[in-house]
Motif scaffolding. Structure first.
Motif, mmCIF file in Angstrom:
data_model
loop_
_atom_site.group_PDB
_atom_site.id
_atom_site.type_symbol
_atom_site.label_atom_id
_atom_site.label_comp_id
_atom_site.label_asym_id
_atom_site.label_seq_id
_atom_site.Cartn_x
_atom_site.Cartn_y
_atom_site.Cartn_z
ATOM 1 N N ALA A 149 -7.200 -6.069 -24.274
ATOM 2 C CA ALA A 149 -7.276 -4.797 -24.988
ATOM 3 C C ALA A 149 -8.731 -4.365 -25.126
ATOM 4 N N GLY A 150 -8.925 -3.087 -25.395
ATOM 5 C CA GLY A 150 -10.269 -2.593 -25.649
ATOM 6 C C GLY A 150 -11.111 -2.426 -24.399
ATOM 7 N N ILE A 151 -10.505 -1.955 -23.301
ATOM 8 C CA ILE A 151 -11.249 -1.721 -22.063
ATOM 9 C C ILE A 151 -11.083 -0.253 -21.666
ATOM 10 N N PRO A 152 -12.058 0.316 -20.962
ATOM 11 C CA PRO A 152 -11.920 1.713 -20.529
ATOM 12 C C PRO A 152 -10.909 1.893 -19.403
ATOM 13 N N GLY A 153 -10.596 0.807 -18.691
ATOM 14 C CA GLY A 153 -9.632 0.900 -17.604
ATOM 15 C C GLY A 153 -9.724 -0.299 -16.682
ATOM 16 N N PHE A 154 -9.078 -0.209 -15.521
ATOM 17 C CA PHE A 154 -9.119 -1.292 -14.540
ATOM 18 C C PHE A 154 -8.837 -0.730 -13.158
ATOM 19 N N TYR A 155 -9.136 -1.537 -12.133
ATOM 20 C CA TYR A 155 -8.808 -1.217 -10.749
ATOM 21 C C TYR A 155 -7.633 -2.081 -10.322
ATOM 22 N N ALA A 156 -6.702 -1.518 -9.568
ATOM 23 C CA ALA A 156 -5.580 -2.286 -9.023
ATOM 24 C C ALA A 156 -5.382 -1.941 -7.557
ATOM 25 N N ARG A 157 -4.961 -2.932 -6.787
ATOM 26 C CA ARG A 157 -4.688 -2.746 -5.361
ATOM 27 C C ARG A 157 -3.303 -3.300 -5.038
ATOM 28 N N ILE A 158 -2.506 -2.493 -4.339
ATOM 29 C CA ILE A 158 -1.158 -2.875 -3.945
ATOM 30 C C ILE A 158 -1.043 -2.729 -2.435
ATOM 31 N N ARG A 159 -0.617 -3.793 -1.786
ATOM 32 C CA ARG A 159 -0.481 -3.797 -0.328
ATOM 33 C C ARG A 159 0.988 -3.607 0.049
ATOM 34 N N PHE A 160 1.254 -2.773 1.048
ATOM 35 C CA PHE A 160 2.632 -2.578 1.500
ATOM 36 C C PHE A 160 2.648 -2.230 2.985
ATOM 37 N N ASP A 161 3.806 -2.456 3.609
ATOM 38 C CA ASP A 161 3.985 -2.187 5.030
ATOM 39 C C ASP A 161 5.016 -1.078 5.229
ATOM 40 N N LEU A 162 4.966 -0.452 6.380
ATOM 41 C CA LEU A 162 5.930 0.577 6.765
ATOM 42 C C LEU A 162 6.069 0.529 8.282
ATOM 43 N N PRO A 163 6.973 -0.311 8.782
ATOM 44 C CA PRO A 163 7.056 -0.547 10.225
ATOM 45 C C PRO A 163 7.184 0.721 11.069
ATOM 46 N N ASP A 164 7.947 1.708 10.593
ATOM 47 C CA ASP A 164 8.127 2.941 11.367
ATOM 48 C C ASP A 164 7.555 4.119 10.577
ATOM 49 N N VAL A 165 6.321 4.467 10.853
ATOM 50 C CA VAL A 165 5.669 5.549 10.101
ATOM 51 C C VAL A 165 6.198 6.924 10.504
ATOM 52 N N THR A 166 6.933 6.998 11.610
ATOM 53 C CA THR A 166 7.408 8.298 12.094
ATOM 54 C C THR A 166 8.577 8.837 11.270
ATOM 55 N N VAL A 167 9.198 7.993 10.441
ATOM 56 C CA VAL A 167 10.385 8.441 9.703
ATOM 57 C C VAL A 167 10.019 9.198 8.430
ATOM 58 N N ILE A 168 8.756 9.227 8.069
ATOM 59 C CA ILE A 168 8.354 9.838 6.802
ATOM 60 C C ILE A 168 8.155 11.342 6.964
ATOM 61 N N SER A 169 8.990 12.121 6.254
ATOM 62 C CA SER A 169 8.832 13.576 6.268
ATOM 63 C C SER A 169 8.153 14.066 4.996
ATOM 64 N N GLN A 170 8.339 13.343 3.900
ATOM 65 C CA GLN A 170 7.694 13.687 2.640
ATOM 66 C C GLN A 170 7.298 12.397 1.944
ATOM 67 N N LEU A 171 6.178 12.444 1.234
ATOM 68 C CA LEU A 171 5.668 11.255 0.561
ATOM 69 C C LEU A 171 5.409 11.594 -0.899
ATOM 70 N N ASN A 172 6.052 10.848 -1.803
ATOM 71 C CA ASN A 172 5.903 11.076 -3.235
ATOM 72 C C ASN A 172 5.360 9.831 -3.922
ATOM 73 N N LEU A 173 4.569 10.053 -4.940
ATOM 74 C CA LEU A 173 4.089 8.973 -5.800
ATOM 75 C C LEU A 173 4.649 9.213 -7.188
#
Length: 208
Positions: free
Chosen positions: A106-130
């Motif tokens: 507690a008591g911190i201004p923030g933090f950095y986080a990193r998440i690794r992920f794969d996507l074998p077929d990138v051609t299937v993505i028509s829209q990307l949401n977070l």
């Protein structure tokens, strides 16, 4: 009269016992004649690339040494702390406990986080949401490119804080960010979603 304004307005479903937000539209979208609007009961053909609870690495930066290198795919985060999302802390009844799989100090201004992920077929993505649940602000980067932010300064540094405070009831609801403009940055393997979590101030009672 339970009517909605045609140009859209806020609509919430609250628990009667304590006022806890169960679901909310902010705002409910503009209405069109003879068209219904509701919550889908399934994701349909939507593919979840990064689930709500997933492995991550995080660090609480204490100086400028990392610069912006930490958002890049090639950055070595071996020495960072292993975690599972969601990440944060709660110290005054903000109801974040069910979301916190990794607690930071507690008591911190923030933090950095990193998440690794794969996507074998990138051609299937028509829209990307977070979809984000956050308190009080954040900046998100995909493979080194800034793709979304909320309550964040234009050029955040390691000690930056959020530009506004967020209600606890809002923080536990997903907010959608359309990041389709960055879908061309997706790769079959080794994608990095990097997030700079921002607290309103170091004395804040919670962070998510």
């Amino acid at each position: 009269n339970f009517q909605l304004r045609a140009d859209g307005e806020q609509l919430e479903l609250l628990r009667t016992t304590d006022g806890t937000l169960i679901h909310g539209y902010r705002p409910f979208p503009p209405q069109a004649p003879d068209q219904s609007y509701g919550v889908s009961q399934s994701l349909g053909d939507e593919t979840v690339l990064v689930p709500s609870e997933t492995e991550a690495k995080y660090i609480v930066p204490t100086d400028t040494d990392l610069g912006m290198r930490w958002i890049e795919r090639a950055f070595d985060d071996t020495d960072w702390t292993a975690a599972q999302t969601g990440i944060g802390y709660e110290s005054s009844g903000s109801n974040y406990a069910p979301l916190l799989n990794t607690r930071v100090e507690a008591g911190i201004p923030g933090f950095y986080a990193r998440i690794r992920f794969d996507l074998p077929d990138v051609t299937v993505i028509s829209q990307l949401n977070l979809y984000m649940k956050y308190d009080d602000g954040f900046v998100a980067y995909l493979n080194g490119q800034r793709v979304a932010s909320a309550n964040a300064p234009e050029n955040p540094e390691y000690s930056s804080i959020s530009t506004a405070e967020r209600r606890d009831a809002d923080a536990v609801m997903f907010e959608r960010f359309d990041i389709s403009s960055a879908k061309q940055r997706l790769l079959p393997t080794g994608n990095i979603l990097a997030i700079h979590a921002l607290n309103r101030n170091a004395s804040s009672s919670d962070l998510l």
